[in-house]
Structure formats: C-alpha cells, structure tokens
Design a protein around this motif. Structure first.
Motif, short mmCIF file in Angstrom:
data_model
loop_
_atom_site.label_atom_id
_atom_site.label_comp_id
_atom_site.label_asym_id
_atom_site.label_seq_id
_atom_site.Cartn_x
_atom_site.Cartn_y
_atom_site.Cartn_z
N PRO A 1 0.85 -1.20 0.00
CA PRO A 1 0.00 0.00 0.00
C PRO A 1 0.89 1.25 0.00
O PRO A 1 1.83 1.35 0.80
CB PRO A 1 -0.79 -0.11 1.31
N VAL A 2 0.59 2.18 -0.90
CA VAL A 2 1.33 3.45 -0.96
C VAL A 2 0.33 4.57 -0.68
O VAL A 2 -0.57 4.83 -1.48
CB VAL A 2 2.00 3.65 -2.32
N LEU A 3 0.46 5.20 0.48
CA LEU A 3 -0.48 6.23 0.90
C LEU A 3 -0.05 7.58 0.31
O LEU A 3 1.08 8.03 0.53
CB LEU A 3 -0.53 6.31 2.43
N LEU A 4 -0.95 8.20 -0.43
CA LEU A 4 -0.66 9.46 -1.09
C LEU A 4 -1.19 10.61 -0.24
O LEU A 4 -2.38 10.69 0.02
CB LEU A 4 -1.30 9.49 -2.48
N GLY A 5 -0.30 11.49 0.20
CA GLY A 5 -0.70 12.62 1.04
C GLY A 5 -0.29 12.43 2.47
O GLY A 5 0.07 11.33 2.90
N ASP A 6 -0.36 13.51 3.23
CA ASP A 6 0.10 13.49 4.62
C ASP A 6 -0.88 12.83 5.57
O ASP A 6 -0.47 12.27 6.59
CB ASP A 6 0.36 14.93 5.09
N ALA A 7 -2.17 12.89 5.28
CA ALA A 7 -3.17 12.45 6.25
C ALA A 7 -3.89 11.17 5.84
O ALA A 7 -4.73 10.68 6.60
CB ALA A 7 -4.20 13.56 6.46
N THR A 8 -3.60 10.62 4.68
CA THR A 8 -4.28 9.40 4.23
C THR A 8 -3.92 8.24 5.15
O THR A 8 -2.75 8.03 5.48
CB THR A 8 -3.89 9.06 2.79
N SER A 9 -4.94 7.47 5.56
CA SER A 9 -4.73 6.33 6.46
C SER A 9 -4.92 5.02 5.71
O SER A 9 -5.66 4.96 4.72
CB SER A 9 -5.71 6.39 7.63
N LEU A 10 -4.27 3.98 6.20
CA LEU A 10 -4.48 2.65 5.66
C LEU A 10 -5.87 2.18 6.09
O LEU A 10 -6.21 2.24 7.27
CB LEU A 10 -3.42 1.69 6.20
N GLU B 1 2.68 15.05 0.65
CA GLU B 1 2.71 16.27 -0.18
C GLU B 1 3.72 17.27 0.35
O GLU B 1 4.37 17.99 -0.42
CB GLU B 1 1.32 16.91 -0.23
N THR B 2 3.86 17.35 1.66
CA THR B 2 4.72 18.37 2.25
C THR B 2 6.21 18.11 1.97
O THR B 2 7.00 19.04 1.99
CB THR B 2 4.50 18.45 3.77
N HIS B 3 6.57 16.86 1.77
CA HIS B 3 7.96 16.52 1.44
C HIS B 3 7.94 15.58 0.23
O HIS B 3 8.45 14.46 0.29
CB HIS B 3 8.65 15.87 2.63
N LEU C 1 9.13 10.63 -2.77
CA LEU C 1 9.30 9.90 -4.03
C LEU C 1 10.65 9.20 -4.09
O LEU C 1 10.75 8.06 -4.57
CB LEU C 1 9.15 10.86 -5.21
N ALA C 2 11.68 9.87 -3.58
CA ALA C 2 13.01 9.24 -3.55
C ALA C 2 13.01 8.02 -2.63
O ALA C 2 13.58 6.97 -2.96
CB ALA C 2 14.05 10.27 -3.10
N HIS C 3 12.35 8.15 -1.47
CA HIS C 3 12.28 7.03 -0.53
C HIS C 3 11.50 5.86 -1.14
O HIS C 3 11.92 4.70 -1.03
CB HIS C 3 11.62 7.48 0.76
#
Length: 217
Positions: free
Chosen positions: A118-127, A150-152, A157-159
C-alpha cells in the motif's frame, strides 16, 4: 532485443513489468502521475505497468490487467483520500462491486502470492481497516505501507524509489527496523564455575570474573 521492440512487447503484455501500479482514476491524479514518473526515471518505463500508458489501443485490457497483476513482482496500491469511499453514479461504493477493477487487481495479486505494498498518497491518508474492505482484499490492511507526503514530496518519491529498488534486488534498505531482523540472538550464558582455594586463616569469597567465583577457605 531493441528498446523499441521491448517497449512494444511490454505494451502488448508479452513482457511483464515488475511493478504494477494499481490506482483509482479520480483519486489523487497529480500525485499518481508523479509516482509513475519518479519510478520510471529510476527503473525505466518498461519496468512499470500503469494501465493508461501500458495498454495499447484495441488490446484486451481485461486480459492484460489480470495477467500483469498475477505475474508482477510488486504491486503498489496507490491510496489517496478518495480511494476507499469512491462511489459510482448509482451511489454504490466502487469497492463493493465484484467487477471493480481495483478490487480485481489487488485480489489477483494476493492470490498469486505477489508482494503488495500500500502506498499512501498525502500526509493524512490512512491505511483502511480490514473491516472496511471486501473480504478477498482485507489482507491489504495488514501490509506494511509506504507514504508519499505532499509536504515533502521529493523526499517521499526518492524514498519510495529506494524501497522498491531494494525489493526488486532482493535486499532491504533498513533491515534493522523490521521485527526479527538486525539483532543477533542472545547467546546462552555459560555455566558458572566455582573455584576453591585453601589458604591458612579465615575464609572469604570474591568474584574473580563474570562467570567465576573463587572461594577462599
């Protein structure tokens, strides 16, 4: 094999890219596109399956989707804020439909025993909780996720690229963080050994070493 021929075979499903991007189209489109570009730059476009780019016009998309989902090495399930509760025009939640393609893709990969991340997109998205998912993909709720905030965004993306590259190469980027890894098992303590020395005079005892006691008697 030429690059052009390789790309054509990959688009037609004859070559299976190692990473499958599963996503819901209305959900976090701009971040989804950034993920695709970042992974393509790191690993090459032929290693990334994304339906909009990887299925040519006139191809049997249903057959290609199922085959790619079953044979990929890693499926990245891109989950944004609208992924779980997206609904159709009839008001029915898309995940509750047996023929929902996101549901079909994930279920296919899990049945095949593929790695699903699972790849969570955004700072607040939860599994999502398992109770909120159809039973055949409820396992998704137990899988370790990665996040692209989004904030980093650039760092995220690098991680993500680093982690997926490590998975494909069969190595761990930070195994010490995983339960059961990075810590050597404790050695069994050696039995203590008591040594007795006879001397004239009173008796006393002192610790000669960590596991040895010498008694003076």
């Amino acid at each position: 094999m030429s690059t052009i021929l390789t790309s054509r075979l990959a688009r037609e499903g004859a070559i299976v890219p190692r990473i499958f991007l599963s996503f819901r189209k209305p959900d976090s489109r701009w971040m989804r596109d950034r993920v695709y570009r970042a992974l393509s730059d790191r690993l090459g476009t032929d290693e990334i399956f994304k339906s909009g780019q990887s299925i040519p016009p006139g191809a049997d998309f249903a057959e290609i989707l199922r085959r790619q989902a079953a044979e990929c090495e890693v499926m990245c399930v891109l989950i944004g804020p609208g992924w779980l509760n997206a609904r159709g025009e009839d008001g029915v939640r898309l995940l509750d439909r047996d023929h929902d393609w996101v549901r079909v893709e994930i279920a296919t990969a899990l049945r095949a025993g593929n790695r699903v991340v699972p790849v969570l997109l955004g700072d607040a998205t939860s599994l999502p909780d398992a109770s909120a998912l159809p039973h055949e993909i409820a396992e998704l709720a137990r899988l370790q996720f990665l996040r692209v905030p989004e904030t980093h965004l650039a760092d995220g993306l690098a991680h993500l690229s680093d982690e997926l590259t490590a998975l494909l190469s069969g190595t761990d980027t930070d195994p010490a963080d995983e339960p059961g890894h990075g810590t050597a098992p404790a050695a069994d303590p050696e039995p203590s050994m008591t040594m007795t020395a006879h001397v004239s005079g009173g008796g006393s005892a002192y610790q000669a070493a960590r596991d040895q006691t010498i008694r003076l008697a």
